[in-house]
Design an enzyme around this catalytic site. Sequence first.
Site, short mmCIF file in Angstrom:
data_model
loop_
_atom_site.label_atom_id
_atom_site.label_comp_id
_atom_site.label_asym_id
_atom_site.label_seq_id
_atom_site.Cartn_x
_atom_site.Cartn_y
_atom_site.Cartn_z
N ASP A 120 -36.89 114.86 13.94
CA ASP A 120 -37.19 114.91 12.65
C ASP A 120 -38.61 114.30 12.35
OD1 ASP A 120 -34.74 115.56 12.55
OD2 ASP A 120 -34.22 113.52 11.13
N1 URA Z 1 -30.79 112.35 14.41
C1 URA Z 1 -31.34 112.35 13.28
O1 URA Z 1 -30.97 112.25 12.18
N2 URA Z 1 -32.71 112.59 13.32
C2 URA Z 1 -33.30 112.66 14.59
O2 URA Z 1 -34.66 112.90 14.61
C3 URA Z 1 -32.59 112.65 15.76
C4 URA Z 1 -31.53 112.32 15.57
#
Ligand code: URA
Length: 255
Positions: A120
């Site tokens: 993310d």
């Molecule tokens: N889980 C998440 O919530 N975000 C990420 O970027 C990777 C795994």
Amino acid sequence: MTSDSTGGSEGTEGVRLQKVLAKAGIASRRGAEELIAQGRVSVDGEIVREFGRRVDPESSVIHVDGARVVVREDLVYLALNKPKGVHTTMTDDRGRPCVGDFVRRHSNADAGLFHIGRLDADTEGLLLLTNDGELAHRLMHPSYEVFKTYLAEVDGAVPRGIGKQLRAGIELEDGPVKVDKFRVVDALPGRTMVEVVLHEGRKHIVRRLLAEIGHPVHRLVRTAIGDVHLGDLKPGKLRALNRKEIASLHAVVGR
Ligand code: URA
């Protein structure tokens, strides 16, 4: 057919195995011959003991002591410590900071690299990049269970017994999720640092999982993918994976 001064013939008939191994930095030509004589080298799944064996460095799958050795010189494997706020894309048509900016800054060209999986924008940490399409494809496929380790700073004090609950499985709106490992790393005033290991790739999975059990995430960092660790790589920096790390990724996907 072309011949080099040391007797290695190239072209349609391939290159001598010891020369390929030496060029890949595995051992000296002499050392490579010893590895071959000791039966420690396999080509396409078969142990090779004769020195005259020619291989195609473009397509042969070579292992030494069971570990994959990548002999193609054009293949690149990088680790990036993705900073917070950076999007996991190679270009961004809205001009937002993206992973591609760091790759181009690092090497002046992105050499056909792509990211393996994504993080993310708000999540920091380890992101792998490569131009090895087959490896990337396999690592992203759900049937290959690559363990990913995250460090999360969460709201509140995490009670004992939560690890057991997470390992047993938590129901999310798109199905259940189980963690492989969970531990409390540190207790801070009003917050807790926890480490979560799981082999899932669903969107926002760690954030959703921890929110579901009442501990929303304030900060999330991916610290490892399989045996490749973020270590002390600074945010925004890239490094080449070493031979052992590359072999470990191939091992996960049975290559
Ligand atoms: N889980 C998440 O919530 N975000 C990420 O970027 C990777 C795994």
